[in-house]
Design a protein around this motif. Structure first.
Motif, PDB file in Angstrom:
ATOM      1  N   ARG A 306       0.822  -1.217   0.000  1.00  0.00           N
ATOM      2  CA  ARG A 306       0.000   0.000   0.000  1.00  0.00           C
ATOM      3  C   ARG A 306       0.855   1.266   0.000  1.00  0.00           C
ATOM      4  O   ARG A 306       0.504   2.263  -0.637  1.00  0.00           O
ATOM      5  N   MET A 307       1.977   1.210   0.695  1.00  0.00           N
ATOM      6  CA  MET A 307       2.885   2.378   0.711  1.00  0.00           C
ATOM      7  C   MET A 307       3.455   2.630  -0.684  1.00  0.00           C
ATOM      8  O   MET A 307       3.647   3.771  -1.100  1.00  0.00           O
ATOM      9  N   THR A 308       3.705   1.548  -1.400  1.00  0.00           N
ATOM     10  CA  THR A 308       4.271   1.688  -2.747  1.00  0.00           C
ATOM     11  C   THR A 308       3.229   2.221  -3.726  1.00  0.00           C
ATOM     12  O   THR A 308       3.534   3.040  -4.597  1.00  0.00           O
ATOM     13  N   ALA A 309       1.977   1.785  -3.568  1.00  0.00           N
ATOM     14  CA  ALA A 309       0.926   2.247  -4.486  1.00  0.00           C
ATOM     15  C   ALA A 309       0.719   3.761  -4.361  1.00  0.00           C
ATOM     16  O   ALA A 309       0.625   4.478  -5.365  1.00  0.00           O
ATOM     17  N   THR A 310       0.709   4.263  -3.135  1.00  0.00           N
ATOM     18  CA  THR A 310       0.485   5.704  -2.952  1.00  0.00           C
ATOM     19  C   THR A 310       1.735   6.501  -3.349  1.00  0.00           C
ATOM     20  O   THR A 310       1.646   7.603  -3.894  1.00  0.00           O
ATOM     21  N   GLU A 311       2.908   5.894  -3.153  1.00  0.00           N
ATOM     22  CA  GLU A 311       4.164   6.519  -3.626  1.00  0.00           C
ATOM     23  C   GLU A 311       4.129   6.664  -5.160  1.00  0.00           C
ATOM     24  O   GLU A 311       4.494   7.705  -5.711  1.00  0.00           O
ATOM     25  N   GLN A 312       3.667   5.606  -5.812  1.00  0.00           N
ATOM     26  CA  GLN A 312       3.621   5.634  -7.280  1.00  0.00           C
ATOM     27  C   GLN A 312       2.704   6.745  -7.776  1.00  0.00           C
ATOM     28  O   GLN A 312       3.002   7.441  -8.750  1.00  0.00           O
ATOM     29  N   GLU A 313       1.579   6.930  -7.076  1.00  0.00           N
ATOM     30  CA  GLU A 313       0.666   8.008  -7.477  1.00  0.00           C
ATOM     31  C   GLU A 313       1.361   9.374  -7.381  1.00  0.00           C
ATOM     32  O   GLU A 313       1.204  10.233  -8.249  1.00  0.00           O
ATOM     33  N   LEU A 314       2.149   9.558  -6.318  1.00  0.00           N
ATOM     34  CA  LEU A 314       2.865  10.831  -6.169  1.00  0.00           C
ATOM     35  C   LEU A 314       3.913  11.012  -7.257  1.00  0.00           C
ATOM     36  O   LEU A 314       4.120  12.126  -7.756  1.00  0.00           O
ATOM     37  N   LEU A 315       4.571   9.926  -7.617  1.00  0.00           N
ATOM     38  CA  LEU A 315       5.561  10.022  -8.697  1.00  0.00           C
ATOM     39  C   LEU A 315       4.871  10.373 -10.016  1.00  0.00           C
ATOM     40  O   LEU A 315       5.381  11.173 -10.806  1.00  0.00           O
ATOM     41  N   ASP A 316       3.688   9.796 -10.237  1.00  0.00           N
ATOM     42  CA  ASP A 316       2.929  10.108 -11.458  1.00  0.00           C
ATOM     43  C   ASP A 316       2.490  11.575 -11.456  1.00  0.00           C
ATOM     44  O   ASP A 316       2.574  12.262 -12.477  1.00  0.00           O
ATOM     45  N   GLU A 317       2.017  12.035 -10.310  1.00  0.00           N
ATOM     46  CA  GLU A 317       1.603  13.453 -10.216  1.00  0.00           C
ATOM     47  C   GLU A 317       2.806  14.362 -10.492  1.00  0.00           C
ATOM     48  O   GLU A 317       2.686  15.379 -11.174  1.00  0.00           O
ATOM     49  N   ARG A 318       3.956  13.980  -9.932  1.00  0.00           N
ATOM     50  CA  ARG A 318       5.160  14.800 -10.144  1.00  0.00           C
ATOM     51  C   ARG A 318       5.517  14.865 -11.634  1.00  0.00           C
ATOM     52  O   ARG A 318       5.915  15.921 -12.132  1.00  0.00           O
ATOM     53  N   ASP A 319       5.341  13.747 -12.335  1.00  0.00           N
ATOM     54  CA  ASP A 319       5.624  13.749 -13.780  1.00  0.00           C
ATOM     55  C   ASP A 319       4.740  14.754 -14.510  1.00  0.00           C
ATOM     56  O   ASP A 319       5.190  15.459 -15.405  1.00  0.00           O
ATOM     57  N   VAL A 320       3.454  14.799 -14.110  1.00  0.00           N
ATOM     58  CA  VAL A 320       2.515  15.691 -14.802  1.00  0.00           C
ATOM     59  C   VAL A 320       2.924  17.157 -14.644  1.00  0.00           C
ATOM     60  O   VAL A 320       2.732  17.970 -15.549  1.00  0.00           O
ATOM     61  N   VAL A 321       3.505  17.507 -13.489  1.00  0.00           N
ATOM     62  CA  VAL A 321       3.838  18.928 -13.252  1.00  0.00           C
ATOM     63  C   VAL A 321       5.341  19.203 -13.397  1.00  0.00           C
ATOM     64  O   VAL A 321       5.811  20.266 -12.997  1.00  0.00           O
ATOM     65  N   SER A 322       6.063  18.256 -14.008  1.00  0.00           N
ATOM     66  CA  SER A 322       7.531  18.382 -14.023  1.00  0.00           C
ATOM     67  C   SER A 322       7.998  19.686 -14.670  1.00  0.00           C
ATOM     68  O   SER A 322       9.024  20.244 -14.289  1.00  0.00           O
ATOM     69  N   HIS A 323       7.198  20.208 -15.624  1.00  0.00           N
ATOM     70  CA  HIS A 323       7.601  21.465 -16.290  1.00  0.00           C
ATOM     71  C   HIS A 323       7.559  22.670 -15.336  1.00  0.00           C
ATOM     72  O   HIS A 323       8.068  23.724 -15.663  1.00  0.00           O
ATOM     73  N   LEU A 324       6.933  22.495 -14.174  1.00  0.00           N
ATOM     74  CA  LEU A 324       6.854  23.603 -13.201  1.00  0.00           C
ATOM     75  C   LEU A 324       7.880  23.436 -12.073  1.00  0.00           C
ATOM     76  O   LEU A 324       7.862  24.183 -11.098  1.00  0.00           O
ATOM     77  N   LEU A 325       8.737  22.419 -12.194  1.00  0.00           N
ATOM     78  CA  LEU A 325       9.689  22.138 -11.122  1.00  0.00           C
ATOM     79  C   LEU A 325      11.104  22.501 -11.564  1.00  0.00           C
ATOM     80  O   LEU A 325      11.734  21.747 -12.306  1.00  0.00           O
ATOM     81  N   PRO A 326      11.582  23.684 -11.153  1.00  0.00           N
ATOM     82  CA  PRO A 326      12.931  24.064 -11.565  1.00  0.00           C
ATOM     83  C   PRO A 326      13.968  23.127 -10.979  1.00  0.00           C
ATOM     84  O   PRO A 326      13.762  22.546  -9.931  1.00  0.00           O
TER      85      PRO A 326
END
Ligand code: NAX
Length: 326
Positions: A306-326
């Motif tokens: 379960r910890m890995t599943a929610t971690e993966q969601e955060l990694l996916d979210e980070r990918d979506v906004v990567s253009h806003l992360l200097p």
């Protein structure tokens, strides 16, 4: 009397803001001996409503409230802020997934991260509440390179409190008798409320509730609580969210109880094998105004999955906004 501190609150004209501001001004967040100046931010069309909220705050004649500013400009609202409560965002409505909001809200937190970097106190303590809270915290933090990453957190305390309440109801105990509960991961339907290390009145929670209830009722109930409230109330949680902001900030600033920890979303440093560089909810202890991730808890296979599943969601979210992360 202590010198007043500056508390900036974004989305002050919204429904969480409406509950939150009165609690801050009455001393529930920083203590009954800490005067505050409230620096309210909302968007231009909400400035009239914001004026009304400020009038109501004045009408309470709070002894601790030493000033109120109102603005639609982040650089004004965050000027010298000691605390920044980032509540303002577009809330999730019925049937909406949090991911739908990612794009719209990312731009808000990018701009606010830059403004904090420019004008806030160098020790500002920031909580992201507006959803998706964890990824919004990441965007703000990455856009504030001159501030320590430790200045930034996101709120999973409401989920923590919801889990306490569910467990207390089930076992017929008081929430204050439960210690060592953790919410791991993202503030979303993938979060993982974990009772593996929880004690209820000194007894292992695992001996008092069965695995089937945990897997089939407790975990989904906590994960879906926000949606359940929207369905019942027609609006997202507000009073409970405001109380949880107060709990999060109070414990961060004034310290957690010696025999317990709380759940806070903080920048992962790789603890428990969670990828670095996402805001992930961990068990945290706070003292002297700093948080530390509780180390050394054993993680079994059920939890790891379960910890890995929610971690993966955060990694996916980070990918979506990567253009806003200097
Ligand atoms: P409301 O829509 O009542 O209020 C939001 C306020 O933010 C409005 O006054 C709006 O004008 C303002 N706003 C929008 N863009 C802004 C900007 N760029 N700068 C400043 N203010 C801005 O929503 P409310 O119910 O108060 O919820 C606020 C946020 O908290 C939402 O994103 C919601 O999803 C989130 N929540 C997060 C929770 C958590 O546990 N992390 C729980 C409660 C809440 O649902």
């Amino acid at each position: 009397m202590k010198a007043p501190v500056r508390v900036a609150v974004t989305g002050s004209a919204g429904q969480v803001g409406y509950s939150l501001l009165f609690l801050i001004a009455s001393g529930e967040m920083l203590g009954k001996d800490q005067p505050v100046i409230l620096q309210l931010l909302d968007i231009t069309p909400s400035l009239d409503a914001l004026k009304g909220v400020a009038m109501e705050l004045e009408d309470c004649a709070f002894p601790l409230l030493k000033g109120i500013t109102r603005s639609d400009k982040a650089e004004q609202a965050f000027q010298d802020a000691d605390y920044a409560l980032l509540v303002g965002a577009k809330p999730r409505g019925p049937g909406m997934e949090r991911k739908d909001l990612l794009d719209a809200n990312a731009a808000i937190f990018q701009a606010q991260g830059k403004a904090l970097n420019a004008v806030a106190s160098r020790n500002v303590r920031v909580i992201a509440v507006g959803n998706p809270a964890n990824t919004n915290a990441l965007i703000a933090q990455r856009n504030a390179p001159d501030l320590e990453p430790h200045c930034f957190t996101a709120m999973t305390r409401l989920d923590h409190n919801r889990a306490l309440a569910q467990l207390a109801n089930r076992t017929g105990c008081d929430t204050t008798q439960i210690h060592g509960l953790t919410v791991w991961g993202n503030h979303s339907s993938t979060l993982y409320p974990d009772v593996s290390h929880a004690l209820i009145d000194g007894k292992a929670a695992h001996d008092l509730v069965d695995r089937a209830w945990l897997a089939n009722e407790f975990i989904p109930a906590v994960q879906q609580r926000g949606a359940t409230i929207i369905k019942a109330r027609g609006q997202s949680s507000a009073g409970s969210a405001a109380c949880s902001v107060i709990d999060h900030m109070r414990d961060w600033v004034l310290g957690t109880p010696a025999d317990d920890w709380v759940s806070m979303s903080v920048l992962s440093d790789g603890s428990y094998g969670i990828a670095e560089g996402v805001f992930y909810s961990f068990p945290c202890r706070c003292s002297n105004g700093r948080y530390e991730i509780v180390q050394g808890l054993e993680i079994d296979e059920f939890s790891r999955e379960r910890m890995t599943a929610t971690e993966q969601e955060l990694l996916d979210e980070r990918d979506v906004v990567s253009h806003l992360l200097p």
